[in-house]
Write a protein that holds these residues in place. Structure first.
Motif, PDB file in Angstrom:
ATOM      1  N   GLY A   1       2.045   9.258  -5.889  1.00  0.00           N
ATOM      2  CA  GLY A   1       2.411  10.732  -5.795  1.00  0.00           C
ATOM      3  C   GLY A   1       3.360  11.114  -6.611  1.00  0.00           C
ATOM      4  O   GLY A   1       3.232  12.111  -7.280  1.00  0.00           O
ATOM      5  N   ARG A   2       4.203  10.086  -7.090  1.00  0.00           N
ATOM      6  CA  ARG A   2       5.372  10.553  -8.067  1.00  0.00           C
ATOM      7  C   ARG A   2       4.735  10.849  -9.410  1.00  0.00           C
ATOM      8  O   ARG A   2       5.359  11.731  -9.881  1.00  0.00           O
ATOM      9  CB  ARG A   2       6.439   9.365  -8.017  1.00  0.00           C
ATOM     10  CG  ARG A   2       7.510   9.676  -8.727  1.00  0.00           C
ATOM     11  CD  ARG A   2       8.770   8.665  -8.108  1.00  0.00           C
ATOM     12  NE  ARG A   2       8.434   7.232  -8.650  1.00  0.00           N
ATOM     13  CZ  ARG A   2       8.456   6.311  -7.864  1.00  0.00           C
ATOM     14  NH1 ARG A   2       8.913   6.666  -6.475  1.00  0.00           N
ATOM     15  NH2 ARG A   2       8.051   5.198  -8.116  1.00  0.00           N
TER      16      ARG A   2
ATOM     17  N   LEU B   1       0.839  -1.135  -0.029  1.00  0.00           N
ATOM     18  CA  LEU B   1      -0.008  -0.114   0.088  1.00  0.00           C
ATOM     19  C   LEU B   1       0.788   1.108  -0.042  1.00  0.00           C
ATOM     20  O   LEU B   1       0.748   2.135  -0.792  1.00  0.00           O
ATOM     21  CB  LEU B   1      -0.803  -0.003   1.227  1.00  0.00           C
ATOM     22  CG  LEU B   1      -1.935   0.922   1.329  1.00  0.00           C
ATOM     23  CD1 LEU B   1      -3.092   1.054   0.239  1.00  0.00           C
ATOM     24  CD2 LEU B   1      -2.505   1.317   2.802  1.00  0.00           C
ATOM     25  N   SER B   2       1.844   1.258   0.897  1.00  0.00           N
ATOM     26  CA  SER B   2       2.579   2.426   0.931  1.00  0.00           C
ATOM     27  C   SER B   2       3.354   2.606  -0.292  1.00  0.00           C
ATOM     28  O   SER B   2       3.668   3.762  -0.805  1.00  0.00           O
ATOM     29  CB  SER B   2       3.670   2.519   2.225  1.00  0.00           C
ATOM     30  OG  SER B   2       4.942   2.266   1.829  1.00  0.00           O
ATOM     31  N   ARG B   3       4.178   1.438  -0.961  1.00  0.00           N
ATOM     32  CA  ARG B   3       4.733   1.535  -2.140  1.00  0.00           C
ATOM     33  C   ARG B   3       3.575   2.146  -3.434  1.00  0.00           C
ATOM     34  O   ARG B   3       4.213   3.142  -4.214  1.00  0.00           O
ATOM     35  CB  ARG B   3       5.194   0.149  -2.606  1.00  0.00           C
ATOM     36  CG  ARG B   3       5.918   0.279  -3.962  1.00  0.00           C
ATOM     37  CD  ARG B   3       6.443  -1.109  -4.433  1.00  0.00           C
ATOM     38  NE  ARG B   3       5.145  -1.903  -4.935  1.00  0.00           N
ATOM     39  CZ  ARG B   3       5.491  -3.229  -5.237  1.00  0.00           C
ATOM     40  NH1 ARG B   3       6.462  -3.697  -5.415  1.00  0.00           N
ATOM     41  NH2 ARG B   3       4.261  -3.585  -6.087  1.00  0.00           N
ATOM     42  N   ARG B   4       2.475   1.726  -3.257  1.00  0.00           N
ATOM     43  CA  ARG B   4       1.597   2.346  -4.452  1.00  0.00           C
ATOM     44  C   ARG B   4       1.193   3.770  -4.092  1.00  0.00           C
ATOM     45  O   ARG B   4       1.407   4.468  -5.056  1.00  0.00           O
ATOM     46  CB  ARG B   4       0.197   1.387  -4.092  1.00  0.00           C
ATOM     47  CG  ARG B   4      -0.628   1.637  -5.185  1.00  0.00           C
ATOM     48  CD  ARG B   4      -1.867   0.814  -5.403  1.00  0.00           C
ATOM     49  NE  ARG B   4      -2.640   0.555  -4.426  1.00  0.00           N
ATOM     50  CZ  ARG B   4      -2.839  -0.503  -3.483  1.00  0.00           C
ATOM     51  NH1 ARG B   4      -2.271  -1.717  -3.977  1.00  0.00           N
ATOM     52  NH2 ARG B   4      -3.580  -0.673  -2.488  1.00  0.00           N
ATOM     53  N   GLN B   5       1.127   4.063  -2.863  1.00  0.00           N
ATOM     54  CA  GLN B   5       0.809   5.595  -2.671  1.00  0.00           C
ATOM     55  C   GLN B   5       2.040   6.596  -3.218  1.00  0.00           C
ATOM     56  O   GLN B   5       1.791   7.485  -3.631  1.00  0.00           O
ATOM     57  CB  GLN B   5       0.338   5.846  -1.106  1.00  0.00           C
ATOM     58  CG  GLN B   5      -0.832   5.335  -0.786  1.00  0.00           C
ATOM     59  CD  GLN B   5      -1.146   4.938   0.478  1.00  0.00           C
ATOM     60  OE1 GLN B   5      -0.122   5.039   1.546  1.00  0.00           O
ATOM     61  NE2 GLN B   5      -2.443   5.090   1.025  1.00  0.00           N
TER      62      GLN B   5
ATOM     63  N   VAL C   1      12.785   5.367   1.896  1.00  0.00           N
ATOM     64  CA  VAL C   1      12.370   6.696   1.445  1.00  0.00           C
ATOM     65  C   VAL C   1      11.573   7.398   2.474  1.00  0.00           C
ATOM     66  O   VAL C   1      11.233   6.803   3.570  1.00  0.00           O
ATOM     67  CB  VAL C   1      11.454   6.323   0.214  1.00  0.00           C
ATOM     68  CG1 VAL C   1      12.024   5.980  -0.973  1.00  0.00           C
ATOM     69  CG2 VAL C   1      10.329   5.608   0.742  1.00  0.00           C
ATOM     70  N   ASP C   2      11.712   8.788   2.497  1.00  0.00           N
ATOM     71  CA  ASP C   2      10.711   9.406   3.329  1.00  0.00           C
ATOM     72  C   ASP C   2       9.356   9.252   3.204  1.00  0.00           C
ATOM     73  O   ASP C   2       8.961   8.847   2.255  1.00  0.00           O
ATOM     74  CB  ASP C   2      11.319  10.837   3.657  1.00  0.00           C
ATOM     75  CG  ASP C   2      11.162  11.763   2.180  1.00  0.00           C
ATOM     76  OD1 ASP C   2      10.373  11.279   1.523  1.00  0.00           O
ATOM     77  OD2 ASP C   2      11.675  12.777   2.236  1.00  0.00           O
ATOM     78  N   LYS C   3       8.659  10.186   3.852  1.00  0.00           N
ATOM     79  CA  LYS C   3       6.947   9.833   3.587  1.00  0.00           C
ATOM     80  C   LYS C   3       6.586  10.416   2.403  1.00  0.00           C
ATOM     81  O   LYS C   3       5.572  10.199   1.837  1.00  0.00           O
ATOM     82  CB  LYS C   3       6.254  10.489   4.791  1.00  0.00           C
ATOM     83  CG  LYS C   3       6.452  12.069   5.099  1.00  0.00           C
ATOM     84  CD  LYS C   3       5.561  12.606   6.124  1.00  0.00           C
ATOM     85  CE  LYS C   3       5.831  13.838   6.378  1.00  0.00           C
ATOM     86  NZ  LYS C   3       4.913  14.656   7.291  1.00  0.00           N
ATOM     87  N   TYR C   4       7.370  11.073   1.707  1.00  0.00           N
ATOM     88  CA  TYR C   4       7.035  11.757   0.184  1.00  0.00           C
ATOM     89  C   TYR C   4       7.555  11.184  -0.976  1.00  0.00           C
ATOM     90  O   TYR C   4       7.292  11.290  -1.908  1.00  0.00           O
ATOM     91  CB  TYR C   4       7.760  13.327   0.144  1.00  0.00           C
ATOM     92  CG  TYR C   4       7.193  14.092   1.221  1.00  0.00           C
ATOM     93  CD1 TYR C   4       5.755  14.626   1.306  1.00  0.00           C
ATOM     94  CD2 TYR C   4       7.895  14.647   2.335  1.00  0.00           C
ATOM     95  CE1 TYR C   4       5.422  15.417   2.566  1.00  0.00           C
ATOM     96  CE2 TYR C   4       7.410  15.366   3.141  1.00  0.00           C
ATOM     97  CZ  TYR C   4       6.279  15.718   3.169  1.00  0.00           C
ATOM     98  OH  TYR C   4       5.768  16.638   4.400  1.00  0.00           O
ATOM     99  N   GLY C   5       8.298   9.922  -0.472  1.00  0.00           N
ATOM    100  CA  GLY C   5       8.893   9.036  -1.448  1.00  0.00           C
ATOM    101  C   GLY C   5      10.349   9.305  -1.820  1.00  0.00           C
ATOM    102  O   GLY C   5      10.709   8.836  -2.981  1.00  0.00           O
TER     103      GLY C   5
END
Ligand SMILES: [Zn+2]
Length: 446
Positions: free
Chosen positions: A105-106, A97-101, A343-347
């Motif tokens: 975003g990117r 899920l976090s990878r997808r998000q 990665v940080d929370k912004y990727g």
């Protein structure tokens, strides 16, 4: 007692032995430790030997899967080894899920005018979500490992929650659901599934549920499944001799008339596991959840995963379970992170790309024994190591994690194999309830 698994000098499995016997063989130098978890020894001289039939029994669960090795001795069936396998489905789900998000975003930042792409991914027929697939693979890993190190000739697993065959036509079978009748347990499981494991009236899930007649028996209601629902004790009492409509729930009657759709496909993961187990080439016995519970309750065993596993299927009747048995706790940890860097929370990359995984001969996931001689951290630590390039490791023991222990203090006991091991505790209620020796036990076949 958890028995030690035994291999002959050609690594063929022999009958698991009592730990005292294993100790004796080790001190005399006739055997060597082959593996720490599960404890396995290899005999230096022996080639082949007598074996009795052993069944590997599995109770697949969503969080924890119970595993038991049951030997069929002359005196009766006995659990000789047990384990509880904890899955990491939730962890996999969260990471994907976090990878997808981050990716989404990117994408919206970097390529804002590229049209969205959708419906251009094809999945294989009947493929499972990664979190579910990992449960199947974890279980198969352990079925494979145990059949390499012990002479297994039968596999047994719980496949479905209830048996519709046994209930005839589920919706019209009239069942006297008395205690001690197998069909009653199947009906109960069926009803729980149909009503979503909650009280049909107040939707409570945290309390025991009772089978309840929608039109009470005293008013001519039948024992058929379409007149039954599940309710908590309080609602059941309050309803008394009213019908569901009189009690203020006119929908219940309607709902009860609809049969549970496709009861067999309730649990896709179990069917996937069943197909893979079938392909292993050993005879495979399947049981239902109703049957497991029936066997367990009849023998007055507590509800624990490994005991449920031992009670699976027809072969789950008349099994002796040793009170002092403590199952091996096996927790799936995965092998390494797939990410090239954190990665940080912004990727955005937060760390340098990952380096080699072995430092000073150790790798994250190894089980080690660290004897710290001096300083505030003095003591012995036995647990899972997390390596750092500088050589200052973290060690996780059942009590907690201690940081900054030098590699110099560490001795490896078990190489990383994707699992974290802990010795389980003997179940206290099992200890009090099952205090009979196999010889006194009336279940023993003559
Ligand atoms: Zn209720």
């Amino acid at each position: 007692m958890q028995r030690a698994l035994v291999l002959d000098k050609n690594k063929n499995p022999l009958m698991p032995c009592h730990p005292a016997r294993a100790r004796q063989l080790l001190t005399r130098g006739n055997a060597a430790v082959f593996r720490q978890y599960p404890f396995t020894i290899i005999l230096k001289e022996r080639d082949g030997g007598d074996i009795q039939p052993i069944t590997l029994k599995v109770d697949p669960g969503s969080k924890t899967t119970g595993i038991a090795l049951v030997a069929d001795f002359k005196l009766g069936k006995c659990v000789i080894w047990a384990g509880e396998l904890t899955h990491r489905g939730q962890q996999i789900r969260d990471r994907l899920l976090s990878r997808r998000q981050i990716r989404r975003g990117r994408r919206s930042r970097k390529t804002r005018y590229r049209p969205a792409r959708f419906l251009n991914r094809r999945r294989a027929e009947g493929c499972l979500a990664p979190s579910l697939q990992s449960r199947v693979e974890n279980t198969l890993t352990w079925v494979g490992r145990l059949s390499r190190w012990s002479p297994i000739n039968l596999l047994s697993m719980e496949l479905v929650r209830f048996d519709t065959q046994l209930m005839q036509n589920a919706e019209i079978s009239g069942v006297e659901y008395q205690q001690g009748e197998l069909a009653g347990y199947e009906v109960r499981e069926y009803l729980l599934e149909k009503w979503g494991r909650e009280c049909a009236y107040c939707h409570a899930t945290d309390r025991p549920l009772e089978i309840e007649h929608i039109t009470p028996k005293s008013r001519g209601g039948s024992n058929r499944v379409n007149n039954l629902t599940v309710a908590c004790h309080a609602c059941n009492q309050r309803k008394g001799s009213q019908t569901a409509t009189e009690f203020g729930y006119p929908n219940i009657q309607q709902q009860a008339k609809q049969p549970l759709k496709d009861a067999a496909a309730v649990n896709a993961t179990r069917w996937a596991l069943w197909r893979r187990m079938n392909a292993l080439g050993l005879p495979l016995e399947v049981g239902t959840g109703g049957r497991t519970k029936f066997n367990r309750v009849k023998q007055h065993y507590p509800k624990v995963h490994w005991i449920d596993a031992a009670c699976v299927g027809e072969s789950g009747e008349k099994i002796y379970i040793n009170p002092s048995q403590a199952p091996l706790q096996m927790k799936a940890t995965g092998h390494q992170s797939r990410q090239m860097c954190r990665v940080d929370k912004y990727g955005f990359p937060r760390t340098s790309p990952k380096q080699g995984r072995v430092h000073y001969g150790f790798q994250t996931g190894d089980m080690v024994r660290a004897m710290v001689k001096k300083g505030v951290k003095r003591g012995t630590y036995i647990g899972r190591v997390s390596v750092r390039a500088k050589g200052s490791f973290n060690i996780t023991t059942p009590i907690g994690t201690t940081q900054g222990i030098s590699y110099r203090y560490c001795t490896p006991t078990h190489k990383s194999d994707g699992y974290f091991y802990e010795k389980g505790e003997a179940h206290s209620s099992a200890t009090t309830r099952v205090a009979v020796s196999p010889r006194q036990n009336s279940w023993i076949r003559k």
